[in-house]
Design a protein around this motif. Structure first.
Motif, PDB file in Angstrom:
ATOM      1  N   VAL A 253     -42.038 -33.088  29.727  1.00  0.00           N
ATOM      2  CA  VAL A 253     -40.991 -33.883  29.071  1.00  0.00           C
ATOM      3  C   VAL A 253     -41.626 -34.686  27.950  1.00  0.00           C
ATOM      4  CG1 VAL A 253     -39.287 -35.728  29.356  1.00  0.00           C
ATOM      5  CG2 VAL A 253     -39.643 -34.062  31.196  1.00  0.00           C
ATOM      6  N   GLU A 254     -40.994 -34.658  26.800  1.00  0.00           N
ATOM      7  CA  GLU A 254     -41.444 -35.453  25.655  1.00  0.00           C
ATOM      8  C   GLU A 254     -40.523 -36.656  25.466  1.00  0.00           C
ATOM      9  OE1 GLU A 254     -42.646 -34.115  21.294  1.00  0.00           O
ATOM     10  OE2 GLU A 254     -40.474 -34.471  21.435  1.00  0.00           O
ATOM     11  N   LEU A 255     -41.107 -37.831  25.326  1.00  0.00           N
ATOM     12  CA  LEU A 255     -40.369 -39.041  24.972  1.00  0.00           C
ATOM     13  C   LEU A 255     -40.651 -39.338  23.502  1.00  0.00           C
ATOM     14  CD1 LEU A 255     -41.198 -41.277  28.084  1.00  0.00           C
ATOM     15  CD2 LEU A 255     -39.333 -39.616  27.794  1.00  0.00           C
ATOM     16  N   ARG A 256     -39.615 -39.324  22.702  1.00  0.00           N
ATOM     17  CA  ARG A 256     -39.795 -39.501  21.256  1.00  0.00           C
ATOM     18  C   ARG A 256     -38.951 -40.688  20.785  1.00  0.00           C
ATOM     19  NH1 ARG A 256     -41.065 -36.142  16.577  1.00  0.00           N
ATOM     20  NH2 ARG A 256     -41.682 -34.520  18.070  1.00  0.00           N
ATOM     21  N   ARG A 257     -39.609 -41.650  20.205  1.00  0.00           N
ATOM     22  CA  ARG A 257     -38.906 -42.823  19.674  1.00  0.00           C
ATOM     23  C   ARG A 257     -38.713 -42.643  18.179  1.00  0.00           C
ATOM     24  NH1 ARG A 257     -40.338 -48.806  21.863  1.00  0.00           N
ATOM     25  NH2 ARG A 257     -38.477 -49.895  21.100  1.00  0.00           N
ATOM     26  N   ILE A 258     -37.497 -42.943  17.717  1.00  0.00           N
ATOM     27  CA  ILE A 258     -37.192 -42.803  16.295  1.00  0.00           C
ATOM     28  C   ILE A 258     -36.559 -44.096  15.775  1.00  0.00           C
ATOM     29  CG2 ILE A 258     -36.843 -40.313  16.527  1.00  0.00           C
ATOM     30  CD1 ILE A 258     -33.813 -40.836  16.249  1.00  0.00           C
ATOM     31  N   SER A 259     -36.585 -44.258  14.457  1.00  0.00           N
ATOM     32  CA  SER A 259     -35.967 -45.411  13.817  1.00  0.00           C
ATOM     33  C   SER A 259     -35.160 -44.922  12.627  1.00  0.00           C
ATOM     34  CB  SER A 259     -37.038 -46.407  13.365  1.00  0.00           C
ATOM     35  OG  SER A 259     -36.452 -47.528  12.729  1.00  0.00           O
ATOM     36  N   LEU A 260     -33.841 -45.152  12.690  1.00  0.00           N
ATOM     37  CA  LEU A 260     -32.931 -44.705  11.626  1.00  0.00           C
ATOM     38  C   LEU A 260     -32.192 -45.908  11.039  1.00  0.00           C
ATOM     39  CD1 LEU A 260     -31.106 -41.484  12.920  1.00  0.00           C
ATOM     40  CD2 LEU A 260     -32.479 -41.672  10.863  1.00  0.00           C
ATOM     41  N   PRO A 261     -32.318 -46.177   9.749  1.00  0.00           N
ATOM     42  CA  PRO A 261     -31.546 -47.283   9.165  1.00  0.00           C
ATOM     43  C   PRO A 261     -30.062 -46.946   9.140  1.00  0.00           C
ATOM     44  CG  PRO A 261     -32.692 -46.048   7.449  1.00  0.00           C
ATOM     45  CD  PRO A 261     -33.177 -45.502   8.759  1.00  0.00           C
ATOM     46  N   LEU A 262     -29.218 -47.936   9.462  1.00  0.00           N
ATOM     47  CA  LEU A 262     -27.775 -47.752   9.396  1.00  0.00           C
ATOM     48  C   LEU A 262     -27.294 -47.873   7.952  1.00  0.00           C
ATOM     49  CD1 LEU A 262     -26.686 -49.887  12.483  1.00  0.00           C
ATOM     50  CD2 LEU A 262     -26.952 -47.414  12.356  1.00  0.00           C
ATOM     51  N   VAL A 263     -26.195 -47.230   7.654  1.00  0.00           N
ATOM     52  CA  VAL A 263     -25.607 -47.306   6.322  1.00  0.00           C
ATOM     53  C   VAL A 263     -25.286 -48.758   5.963  1.00  0.00           C
ATOM     54  CG1 VAL A 263     -23.569 -46.695   4.954  1.00  0.00           C
ATOM     55  CG2 VAL A 263     -24.709 -44.961   6.356  1.00  0.00           C
TER      56      VAL A 263
ATOM     57  N   GLY B 124     -37.856 -50.495  28.110  1.00  0.00           N
ATOM     58  CA  GLY B 124     -37.656 -50.353  29.552  1.00  0.00           C
ATOM     59  C   GLY B 124     -37.322 -48.926  29.934  1.00  0.00           C
ATOM     60  N   ALA B 125     -36.520 -48.254  29.090  1.00  0.00           N
ATOM     61  CA  ALA B 125     -36.167 -46.857  29.368  1.00  0.00           C
ATOM     62  C   ALA B 125     -37.403 -45.972  29.328  1.00  0.00           C
ATOM     63  CB  ALA B 125     -35.119 -46.377  28.366  1.00  0.00           C
ATOM     64  N   ILE B 126     -38.262 -46.199  28.344  1.00  0.00           N
ATOM     65  CA  ILE B 126     -39.495 -45.420  28.248  1.00  0.00           C
ATOM     66  C   ILE B 126     -40.350 -45.628  29.495  1.00  0.00           C
ATOM     67  CG2 ILE B 126     -41.671 -45.213  26.994  1.00  0.00           C
ATOM     68  CD1 ILE B 126     -40.097 -45.847  24.428  1.00  0.00           C
ATOM     69  N   ASP B 127     -40.472 -46.871  29.923  1.00  0.00           N
ATOM     70  CA  ASP B 127     -41.303 -47.188  31.079  1.00  0.00           C
ATOM     71  C   ASP B 127     -40.784 -46.536  32.355  1.00  0.00           C
ATOM     72  OD1 ASP B 127     -43.493 -48.869  32.328  1.00  0.00           O
ATOM     73  OD2 ASP B 127     -41.752 -49.642  33.410  1.00  0.00           O
ATOM     74  N   VAL B 128     -39.465 -46.654  32.595  1.00  0.00           N
ATOM     75  CA  VAL B 128     -38.924 -46.125  33.848  1.00  0.00           C
ATOM     76  C   VAL B 128     -38.939 -44.596  33.850  1.00  0.00           C
ATOM     77  CG1 VAL B 128     -36.448 -45.998  33.253  1.00  0.00           C
ATOM     78  CG2 VAL B 128     -37.148 -46.558  35.582  1.00  0.00           C
ATOM     79  N   LEU B 129     -38.758 -43.983  32.680  1.00  0.00           N
ATOM     80  CA  LEU B 129     -38.845 -42.531  32.599  1.00  0.00           C
ATOM     81  C   LEU B 129     -40.276 -42.070  32.884  1.00  0.00           C
ATOM     82  CD1 LEU B 129     -36.545 -41.984  29.516  1.00  0.00           C
ATOM     83  CD2 LEU B 129     -36.284 -40.767  31.683  1.00  0.00           C
ATOM     84  N   ARG B 130     -41.218 -42.741  32.263  1.00  0.00           N
ATOM     85  CA  ARG B 130     -42.619 -42.353  32.417  1.00  0.00           C
ATOM     86  C   ARG B 130     -43.119 -42.563  33.844  1.00  0.00           C
ATOM     87  NH1 ARG B 130     -44.929 -46.411  29.911  1.00  0.00           N
ATOM     88  NH2 ARG B 130     -44.874 -45.507  27.811  1.00  0.00           N
ATOM     89  N   ARG B 131     -42.819 -43.692  34.427  1.00  0.00           N
ATOM     90  CA  ARG B 131     -43.411 -44.070  35.705  1.00  0.00           C
ATOM     91  C   ARG B 131     -42.662 -43.520  36.921  1.00  0.00           C
ATOM     92  NH1 ARG B 131     -43.875 -50.300  35.940  1.00  0.00           N
ATOM     93  NH2 ARG B 131     -44.896 -49.769  37.927  1.00  0.00           N
ATOM     94  N   PHE B 132     -41.344 -43.344  36.781  1.00  0.00           N
ATOM     95  CA  PHE B 132     -40.551 -43.009  37.964  1.00  0.00           C
ATOM     96  C   PHE B 132     -39.713 -41.732  37.820  1.00  0.00           C
ATOM     97  CE2 PHE B 132     -41.101 -47.657  38.007  1.00  0.00           C
ATOM     98  CZ  PHE B 132     -41.759 -47.797  39.227  1.00  0.00           C
ATOM     99  N   PHE B 133     -38.911 -41.650  36.757  1.00  0.00           N
ATOM    100  CA  PHE B 133     -37.909 -40.589  36.708  1.00  0.00           C
ATOM    101  C   PHE B 133     -38.515 -39.206  36.484  1.00  0.00           C
ATOM    102  CE2 PHE B 133     -34.234 -43.602  35.256  1.00  0.00           C
ATOM    103  CZ  PHE B 133     -34.347 -44.269  36.452  1.00  0.00           C
ATOM    104  N   VAL B 134     -39.348 -39.074  35.480  1.00  0.00           N
ATOM    105  CA  VAL B 134     -39.921 -37.753  35.204  1.00  0.00           C
ATOM    106  C   VAL B 134     -40.770 -37.262  36.373  1.00  0.00           C
ATOM    107  CG1 VAL B 134     -41.481 -36.449  33.704  1.00  0.00           C
ATOM    108  CG2 VAL B 134     -39.770 -37.997  32.699  1.00  0.00           C
ATOM    109  N   PRO B 135     -41.657 -38.086  36.942  1.00  0.00           N
ATOM    110  CA  PRO B 135     -42.405 -37.601  38.118  1.00  0.00           C
ATOM    111  C   PRO B 135     -41.507 -37.210  39.286  1.00  0.00           C
ATOM    112  CG  PRO B 135     -43.462 -39.556  37.211  1.00  0.00           C
ATOM    113  CD  PRO B 135     -42.149 -39.412  36.488  1.00  0.00           C
TER     114      PRO B 135
END
Length: 365
Positions: A6-16, A62-73
């Protein structure tokens, strides 16, 4: 499906343009994308958590942490889409992170089997009517210009964000200027039951609904408010599952429900909420969380189910982004097309995705 990672990818998009609500002002979409890779296909999901715990207790870090530590495993190397929720059931909360992971697995599974998400969920329409959400602005004139522009673009319904001090006057101005346009308001929990007399001043404007006027935990307060005002009460933040939807309906706390897949743990639970509402004669519509094209595609598929009888917040890509990470969704006579290709129906554009990516992390299984 056999998963390799599983890849966790963080992105940043400016709003109009800045998007202002009672929770604060967003100028950039700080989003987490989840990509699952299997032996037969890969799939994408989008986590709709905000940068900070403002709309809900969830936030991107928090989402990244819980996915990495708990959900994906917890998934292990082999899982089906319907098995994701049971595999994660022992972990409390974090529905937005759970939804992103389930959606990615569902997308991969459907791609491998050649089935589109809309058909899997039970869609009955090939296009869906679109509304637009208009944030709190600095002046009535600015608001009227914005609403006029959206109507000129073809949007079929206008939703105004409101809060104490910005409610009756902007609604009155929009109604006076634009006549019988489909109009509703969203309070994002900004009021209390003691404001019932004030909120009743919105009744003469014949709004489609007032969305989440009270605190998300105040179900009984919503039931009381619903008896004190004529404008239909719609619940958003209070609805976290099919069970909570059934309870709210039975208590008379709402007559309409906004379904946001991230808020309820995914598209499979969203379908169950839809089915509960249909059984009780309660209209539903699909809310938005500033999604990129990945989340928008899946939302459009959901909004094509038969119980979604009100235009949702499934706006065109250009409402929020000058350049989306997928092929943009374009409004056509007030509607968006329902994707028909396997899975959620879209994939990120590699060059755009690389440009907006701020970090990636690979989690092998």
């Amino acid at each position: 499906m056999k998963l390799t990672g599983v890849e966790l990818r963080r992105i940043s998009l400016p709003l109009v343009s800045p998007f202002r609500t009672s929770f604060g002002t967003e100028t950039t979409r700080d989003a987490l994308l989840v990509r699952v890779v299997g032996t037969e296909a890969e799939g994408w999901g989008e986590c709709v958590a905000m940068s900070g715990p403002l709309y809900s207790s969830e936030y991107v870090d928090g989402a990244i942490d819980v996915l990495r530590r708990f959900f994906v495993p917890a998934l292990g190397g082999s899982v089906s889409a319907v098995g994701v929720a049971p595999a994660l059931a022992r972990f409390h909360g974090h529905r937005m992170a759970k939804a992103a992971l389930e959606t990615a697995v569902l997308d991969a599974e459907l791609r491998a089997e050649g089935r589109p998400l809309a058909r899997e969920l039970g869609a009955v329409h090939d296009r869906v009517p679109c509304g637009v959400s208009v944030g709190i602005m600095d002046s009535i004139g600015e608001l009227l210009d914005a609403v006029g522009g959206y109507l000129d673009e073809g949007y079929l319904r206008i939703k105004l964000k409101i809060q104490p001090g910005w409610d009756v006057e902007p609604v009155a101005a929009v109604r006076e200027r634009f006549g019988d346009v489909l109009l509703q308001v969203d309070a994002n929990t900004a009021y209390a039951v003691s404001d019932a007399r004030h909120l009743a001043r919105l009744d003469p404007f014949e709004l489609l609904l007032i969305e989440q006027p009270l605190d998300e935990e105040d179900i009984l307060g919503h039931a009381e408010l619903a008896r004190l005002i004529k404008t239909p009460v719609c619940l958003d933040e209070s609805i976290t599952s099919a069970r909570s939807a059934a309870a709210a309906i039975s208590l008379g706390a709402c007559s309409i429900i906004n379904v946001k897949p991230g808020r309820v743990g995914g598209y499979l639970e969203s379908r169950r909420i839809h089915d509960v509402c249909v059984a009780h004669g309660i209209p539903v519509w699909c809310g938005g969380m500033l999604e990129t094209g990945l989340g928008r595609a899946a939302n459009v598929a959901l909004a094509a189910l038969p119980g979604f009888t009100l235009p949702g917040d499934t706006s065109a890509s250009s409402r929020y982004y000058r350049t989306d990470i997928t092929t943009p969704f374009t409004l056509d006579a007030g509607h968006l097309p329902v994707p028909t290709t396997p899975g959620i129906g879209v994939v990120p554009l590699p060059d755009v995705l690389a440009e907006v990516t701020t970090s990636t992390e690979w989690l092998p299984l």
